[in-house]
Write a protein that holds these residues in place. Structure first.
Motif, PDB file in Angstrom:
ATOM      1  N   PRO A 176       0.528  -1.054   0.038  1.00  0.00           N
ATOM      2  CA  PRO A 176      -0.095  -0.262  -0.013  1.00  0.00           C
ATOM      3  C   PRO A 176       1.083   1.363   0.025  1.00  0.00           C
ATOM      4  O   PRO A 176       2.049   1.136   0.765  1.00  0.00           O
ATOM      5  CB  PRO A 176      -1.136  -0.234   1.358  1.00  0.00           C
ATOM      6  CG  PRO A 176      -0.275  -0.861   2.041  1.00  0.00           C
ATOM      7  CD  PRO A 176       1.028  -2.474   0.631  1.00  0.00           C
ATOM      8  N   PHE A 177       0.164   2.616  -1.066  1.00  0.00           N
ATOM      9  CA  PHE A 177       1.390   3.325  -1.106  1.00  0.00           C
ATOM     10  C   PHE A 177       1.321   4.330   0.148  1.00  0.00           C
ATOM     11  O   PHE A 177      -0.132   4.052   1.534  1.00  0.00           O
ATOM     12  CB  PHE A 177       0.486   4.382  -2.248  1.00  0.00           C
ATOM     13  CG  PHE A 177       1.498   5.383  -2.393  1.00  0.00           C
ATOM     14  CD1 PHE A 177       2.587   5.350  -2.875  1.00  0.00           C
ATOM     15  CD2 PHE A 177       1.633   7.127  -2.044  1.00  0.00           C
ATOM     16  CE1 PHE A 177       3.349   6.351  -3.840  1.00  0.00           C
ATOM     17  CE2 PHE A 177       2.059   7.202  -2.215  1.00  0.00           C
ATOM     18  CZ  PHE A 177       3.229   7.592  -2.888  1.00  0.00           C
TER      19      PHE A 177
ATOM     20  N   GLN B  16       5.135  15.851   6.506  1.00  0.00           N
ATOM     21  CA  GLN B  16       4.804  14.411   6.790  1.00  0.00           C
ATOM     22  C   GLN B  16       6.316  14.640   8.134  1.00  0.00           C
ATOM     23  O   GLN B  16       7.330  14.137   7.373  1.00  0.00           O
ATOM     24  CB  GLN B  16       4.418  13.647   6.544  1.00  0.00           C
ATOM     25  CG  GLN B  16       5.389  12.496   5.799  1.00  0.00           C
ATOM     26  CD  GLN B  16       5.422  11.551   5.358  1.00  0.00           C
ATOM     27  OE1 GLN B  16       4.528  10.741   5.612  1.00  0.00           O
ATOM     28  NE2 GLN B  16       6.585  10.720   4.663  1.00  0.00           N
ATOM     29  N   SER B  17       5.640  14.079   9.076  1.00  0.00           N
ATOM     30  CA  SER B  17       6.921  12.860  10.037  1.00  0.00           C
ATOM     31  C   SER B  17       6.447  11.937  10.294  1.00  0.00           C
ATOM     32  O   SER B  17       5.315  11.676  11.147  1.00  0.00           O
ATOM     33  CB  SER B  17       7.770  14.153  10.789  1.00  0.00           C
ATOM     34  OG  SER B  17       6.748  15.055  11.445  1.00  0.00           O
ATOM     35  N   LYS B  18       7.388  10.743  10.926  1.00  0.00           N
ATOM     36  CA  LYS B  18       6.862  10.031  11.837  1.00  0.00           C
ATOM     37  C   LYS B  18       6.785  10.208  12.938  1.00  0.00           C
ATOM     38  O   LYS B  18       7.338  10.626  13.415  1.00  0.00           O
ATOM     39  CB  LYS B  18       8.194   8.878  11.204  1.00  0.00           C
ATOM     40  CG  LYS B  18       7.114   7.552  10.552  1.00  0.00           C
ATOM     41  CD  LYS B  18       8.072   6.339   9.979  1.00  0.00           C
ATOM     42  CE  LYS B  18       7.783   5.070  10.940  1.00  0.00           C
ATOM     43  NZ  LYS B  18       8.301   4.369  10.839  1.00  0.00           N
ATOM     44  N   GLY B  20       6.403   8.236  16.691  1.00  0.00           N
ATOM     45  CA  GLY B  20       6.677   6.844  17.302  1.00  0.00           C
ATOM     46  C   GLY B  20       6.591   5.477  16.077  1.00  0.00           C
ATOM     47  O   GLY B  20       7.206   5.664  14.835  1.00  0.00           O
ATOM     48  N   GLU B  21       6.070   4.672  16.338  1.00  0.00           N
ATOM     49  CA  GLU B  21       6.580   3.274  15.179  1.00  0.00           C
ATOM     50  C   GLU B  21       4.982   2.954  13.817  1.00  0.00           C
ATOM     51  O   GLU B  21       5.691   3.176  13.066  1.00  0.00           O
ATOM     52  CB  GLU B  21       6.528   1.979  15.551  1.00  0.00           C
ATOM     53  CG  GLU B  21       7.751   1.313  16.282  1.00  0.00           C
ATOM     54  CD  GLU B  21       7.496  -0.425  16.715  1.00  0.00           C
ATOM     55  OE1 GLU B  21       7.668  -0.975  16.180  1.00  0.00           O
ATOM     56  OE2 GLU B  21       6.273  -0.260  17.737  1.00  0.00           O
ATOM     57  N   LYS B  24       1.678   9.437  12.091  1.00  0.00           N
ATOM     58  CA  LYS B  24       2.647  10.140  11.132  1.00  0.00           C
ATOM     59  C   LYS B  24       2.025  11.302  11.885  1.00  0.00           C
ATOM     60  O   LYS B  24       1.151  11.377  12.220  1.00  0.00           O
ATOM     61  CB  LYS B  24       1.833  10.506   9.992  1.00  0.00           C
ATOM     62  CG  LYS B  24       2.970   8.933   8.796  1.00  0.00           C
ATOM     63  CD  LYS B  24       2.228   9.461   7.564  1.00  0.00           C
ATOM     64  CE  LYS B  24       3.133   8.620   6.494  1.00  0.00           C
ATOM     65  NZ  LYS B  24       2.479   8.175   5.524  1.00  0.00           N
ATOM     66  N   ALA B  43      -1.174   5.209  10.496  1.00  0.00           N
ATOM     67  CA  ALA B  43      -0.559   4.956   8.582  1.00  0.00           C
ATOM     68  C   ALA B  43       0.452   4.631   8.071  1.00  0.00           C
ATOM     69  O   ALA B  43       0.169   4.994   6.979  1.00  0.00           O
ATOM     70  CB  ALA B  43      -1.147   6.925   8.486  1.00  0.00           C
ATOM     71  N   CYS B  44       1.129   4.900   9.237  1.00  0.00           N
ATOM     72  CA  CYS B  44       2.660   3.569   8.506  1.00  0.00           C
ATOM     73  C   CYS B  44       2.249   2.430   8.467  1.00  0.00           C
ATOM     74  O   CYS B  44       2.576   0.954   8.003  1.00  0.00           O
ATOM     75  CB  CYS B  44       3.763   4.089   8.952  1.00  0.00           C
ATOM     76  SG  CYS B  44       4.278   6.055   9.471  1.00  0.00           S
ATOM     77  N   ARG B  45       0.910   1.386   9.126  1.00  0.00           N
ATOM     78  CA  ARG B  45       0.744   0.155   8.982  1.00  0.00           C
ATOM     79  C   ARG B  45       0.512  -0.314   7.584  1.00  0.00           C
ATOM     80  O   ARG B  45      -0.154   0.635   6.699  1.00  0.00           O
ATOM     81  CB  ARG B  45      -0.193  -0.260   9.563  1.00  0.00           C
ATOM     82  CG  ARG B  45       0.231  -0.277  11.652  1.00  0.00           C
ATOM     83  CD  ARG B  45      -1.585  -0.457  12.083  1.00  0.00           C
ATOM     84  NE  ARG B  45      -0.937  -0.189  13.520  1.00  0.00           N
ATOM     85  CZ  ARG B  45      -0.031  -0.506  14.411  1.00  0.00           C
ATOM     86  NH1 ARG B  45       0.271  -2.778  14.244  1.00  0.00           N
ATOM     87  NH2 ARG B  45      -0.359   0.145  15.790  1.00  0.00           N
ATOM     88  N   PRO B  46       1.159  -0.940   6.791  1.00  0.00           N
ATOM     89  CA  PRO B  46      -0.015  -1.755   5.724  1.00  0.00           C
ATOM     90  C   PRO B  46      -1.502  -1.989   5.791  1.00  0.00           C
ATOM     91  O   PRO B  46      -1.719  -2.203   6.512  1.00  0.00           O
ATOM     92  CB  PRO B  46       1.267  -2.862   5.179  1.00  0.00           C
ATOM     93  CG  PRO B  46       2.154  -2.629   6.340  1.00  0.00           C
ATOM     94  CD  PRO B  46       1.666  -2.119   7.185  1.00  0.00           C
ATOM     95  N   GLY B  51      -3.507   5.466   5.077  1.00  0.00           N
ATOM     96  CA  GLY B  51      -2.155   4.824   3.595  1.00  0.00           C
ATOM     97  C   GLY B  51      -1.777   6.383   3.135  1.00  0.00           C
ATOM     98  O   GLY B  51      -1.712   7.246   3.300  1.00  0.00           O
ATOM     99  N   GLY B  52      -1.979   5.836   1.691  1.00  0.00           N
ATOM    100  CA  GLY B  52      -2.337   6.803   0.614  1.00  0.00           C
ATOM    101  C   GLY B  52      -2.868   8.229   0.489  1.00  0.00           C
ATOM    102  O   GLY B  52      -1.613   9.405   0.026  1.00  0.00           O
ATOM    103  N   GLU B  55      -0.203  11.217   2.317  1.00  0.00           N
ATOM    104  CA  GLU B  55       0.641  10.980   1.355  1.00  0.00           C
ATOM    105  C   GLU B  55       1.116  12.614   1.576  1.00  0.00           C
ATOM    106  O   GLU B  55       0.066  13.168   0.944  1.00  0.00           O
ATOM    107  CB  GLU B  55       1.640  10.749   0.623  1.00  0.00           C
ATOM    108  CG  GLU B  55       1.926   8.824   0.873  1.00  0.00           C
ATOM    109  CD  GLU B  55       3.853   9.248   1.544  1.00  0.00           C
ATOM    110  OE1 GLU B  55       4.085   9.373   1.077  1.00  0.00           O
ATOM    111  OE2 GLU B  55       3.175   8.753   2.848  1.00  0.00           O
ATOM    112  N   PRO B  56       2.060  13.262   1.293  1.00  0.00           N
ATOM    113  CA  PRO B  56       2.539  14.199   1.622  1.00  0.00           C
ATOM    114  C   PRO B  56       2.328  14.439  -0.430  1.00  0.00           C
ATOM    115  O   PRO B  56       2.669  13.821  -0.732  1.00  0.00           O
ATOM    116  CB  PRO B  56       3.763  14.953   1.453  1.00  0.00           C
ATOM    117  CG  PRO B  56       4.558  13.757   2.326  1.00  0.00           C
ATOM    118  CD  PRO B  56       3.317  12.646   2.023  1.00  0.00           C
ATOM    119  N   LEU B  57       1.597  15.742  -0.470  1.00  0.00           N
ATOM    120  CA  LEU B  57       1.433  15.915  -2.446  1.00  0.00           C
ATOM    121  C   LEU B  57       0.023  15.847  -2.639  1.00  0.00           C
ATOM    122  O   LEU B  57      -0.328  14.226  -3.724  1.00  0.00           O
ATOM    123  CB  LEU B  57       2.844  15.780  -2.812  1.00  0.00           C
ATOM    124  CG  LEU B  57       2.711  15.996  -4.791  1.00  0.00           C
ATOM    125  CD1 LEU B  57       2.764  17.831  -4.611  1.00  0.00           C
ATOM    126  CD2 LEU B  57       3.602  16.025  -5.061  1.00  0.00           C
TER     127      LEU B  57
END
Ligand SMILES: [Zn+2]
Ligand SMILES: [Zn+2]
Lengths: 199, 266
Positions: A176-177, B16-18, B20-21, B24, B43-46, B51-52, B55-57
């Motif tokens: 996933p993106f 964005q910055s991460k 924790g694990e 974001k 948001a960083c979990r698959p 998710g996308g 994302e920035p932009l």
């Protein structure tokens, strides 16, 4: 102005610097160590020190190792004509667990982020290019994270590698993106590396 | 204002910055509330539903819940992922500079609809642009400055208020405008601005983008405009934007590899 920090506060403060550890957990860990046998605390301290003393970067791929070369680089059974480029050393173990990749690695130690100033000169990009110019490499697999920074890095590397006439591939978009490679599940990651695409 | 516990925002993720694990911290620029710092849990979990979309932009419709410190993104729907733009290194870099400008020039919780619309239009145009995007960038810079109260004075001398004549004048970033040759002689520090550069800037201050991009620029004029705008932006921010440094380095590298290619073919 000097505030005297007792040993307890000091350890709590050190634990709080670790990722995922808030002040509460830091306190819990500290009091746990205070109650546990001397031996446990010594072993923990020793383990932390030896991590810093014995572990260094592999001079070829910049992965981490306690030998001169890392286990992958020194393994003659692996295909040294394939180089998989990752952002962090922690990206290698999950790729290894898939059992689907037999080439070697190159760790960039970060990704390109224009707004943060590329962190760029610190990335092991020059090292990658001189490795490609020197060795007999047939394929580069770009396995930077499937997010904006990782994609930007991949596009930048493609520009640099293309003139060298080496085949370039990118992990397939099974992931996933916006996610982080490090936390992907093994099945998804295995598929991604089998279905890597031209880039 | 944002009084209820949960609310909606049409927003571009600008930084964005991460955290924790899996979390974001995201800076968003929204149509409704301007710039806001927010958090996207997991948001960083698959397979994260955010998710996308975060994302920035990316331009998304976001559902947010009031948090103790930062507001929390609970749901998201992608409106425009600008995927064509993201597939191109140069255009991605231009877009990241544009986001950096918005982040650097705005303050939190200050709504600015015209600026938001300019941002969306610019990213959209950038997806379709097939030239180097220079005019698009200058047009964006000039109008961002205008919407934030930094519109440079291009018609009357900023010192003596006389109408500027069709001759070489002087741009003073610190005073935010152009001065006449007479005032310049009285010791004010500034750079020259050519008749053509002044004409182009005046046009871009007052026209839409479709008109703006019809201007044909010689490389020297293009460079003069870029340097003028950059000196003004640097002067207001009191620093160099790293995304601009990246853009300039990238352009240099691309030019030199072009030269390599021609040399090899000859
Ligand atoms: Zn190695
Ligand atoms: Zn004057």
């Amino acid at each position: 102005m000097a505030v005297i920090i007792g040993p307890v506060e000091r350890l709590v403060e050190e634990f709080s610097k670790l990722p995922g550890i808030g002040p509460k957990s830091a306190q819990r860990l500290t009091y746990h160590l205070l109650r546990s046998p001397d031996k446990d605390a010594h072993e923990l301290a020793e383990a932390i020190l030896s991590l810093r003393e014995k572990i260094h970067l592999c001079p070829v791929c910049f992965g981490i190792t306690d030998k001169e070369l890392c286990v992958v680089c020194q393994d003659e059974g692996r295909d040294h004509s394939k180089i998989c480029v990752v952002e962090h050393p922690s990206d290698i173990p999950p790729l290894e667990r898939t059992g689907k990749y037999n080439g070697v690695y190159h760790v960039l130690h970060g990704a390109i982020n224009p707004a943060r100033g590329m962190e760029g000169d610190n990335l092991k990009i020059k090292e990658l290019i001189s490795r490609l110019e020197g060795d007999v490499v047939e394929e580069v697999v770009l396995a930077t994270n499937p997010n904006l920074e990782g994609e930007t890095t991949a596009m930048y590397l493609r520009r640099l590698i293309m003139p060298l006439g080496i085949r370039i591939s990118r992990l397939a978009r099974g992931l996933p993106f916006g996610a982080d490679l490090e936390y992907a599940d093994d099945v998804t990651l295995g598929q991604s590396i089998e279905e890597r695409r031209e880039f | 204002m944002r009084t209820s516990r949960s609310y909606q925002a049409h927003a571009v993720i600008i930084k964005q910055s991460k955290f924790g694990e899996f979390d974001k911290i995201l800076t968003i620029y929204s149509s409704e509330f301007g710039k806001l710092p927010t958090v996207a849990r997991g948001a960083c979990r698959p397979g994260s539903k955010l998710g996308g979309n975060v994302e920035p932009l990316t331009y998304s419709l976001l559902m947010l819940a009031k948090g103790r410190n930062l507001d929390i993104i609970t749901q998201s729907q992608c409106i425009d992922g600008f995927t064509a733009l993201k597939a191109d290194l140069w255009r991605t870099s231009l877009a990241l500079y544009i986001l950096d400008l918005v982040d650097s020039f705005t303050v939190q919780n200050s709504e600015n609809k015209p600026l938001f619309n300019l941002l969306i239009d610019t990213l959209h145009n950038l997806s379709e642009e097939d030239d180097g995007g220079e005019i698009l960038l200058r047009y964006f810079e000039l109008n961002l400055l205008h919407y934030l109260g930094y519109r440079p004075q291009l018609y009357r001398c900023i010192i003596c208020n006389s109408l500027l004549l069709s001759e070489v004048n002087y741009f003073n970033p610190g005073l935010g405008g152009v001065m006449c040759p007479n005032c310049r002689e009285n010791g004010f520090d500034s750079n020259t601005i050519s008749v053509n550069a002044l004409k182009v800037l005046r046009l871009w201050q007052n026209c839409d983008y479709a008109t703006a991009k019809r201007v044909r620029l010689k490389p020297t004029l293009q460079l003069e405009l870029e340097q003028g705008m950059q000196s003004y932006i640097r002067c207001i921010l009191q620093r160099e934007l790293k995304s601009m440094v990246w853009l300039q380095n990238l352009r240099r590298e691309m030019k030199s590899s072009e030269v390599d290619k021609t040399n090899r073919n000859n």
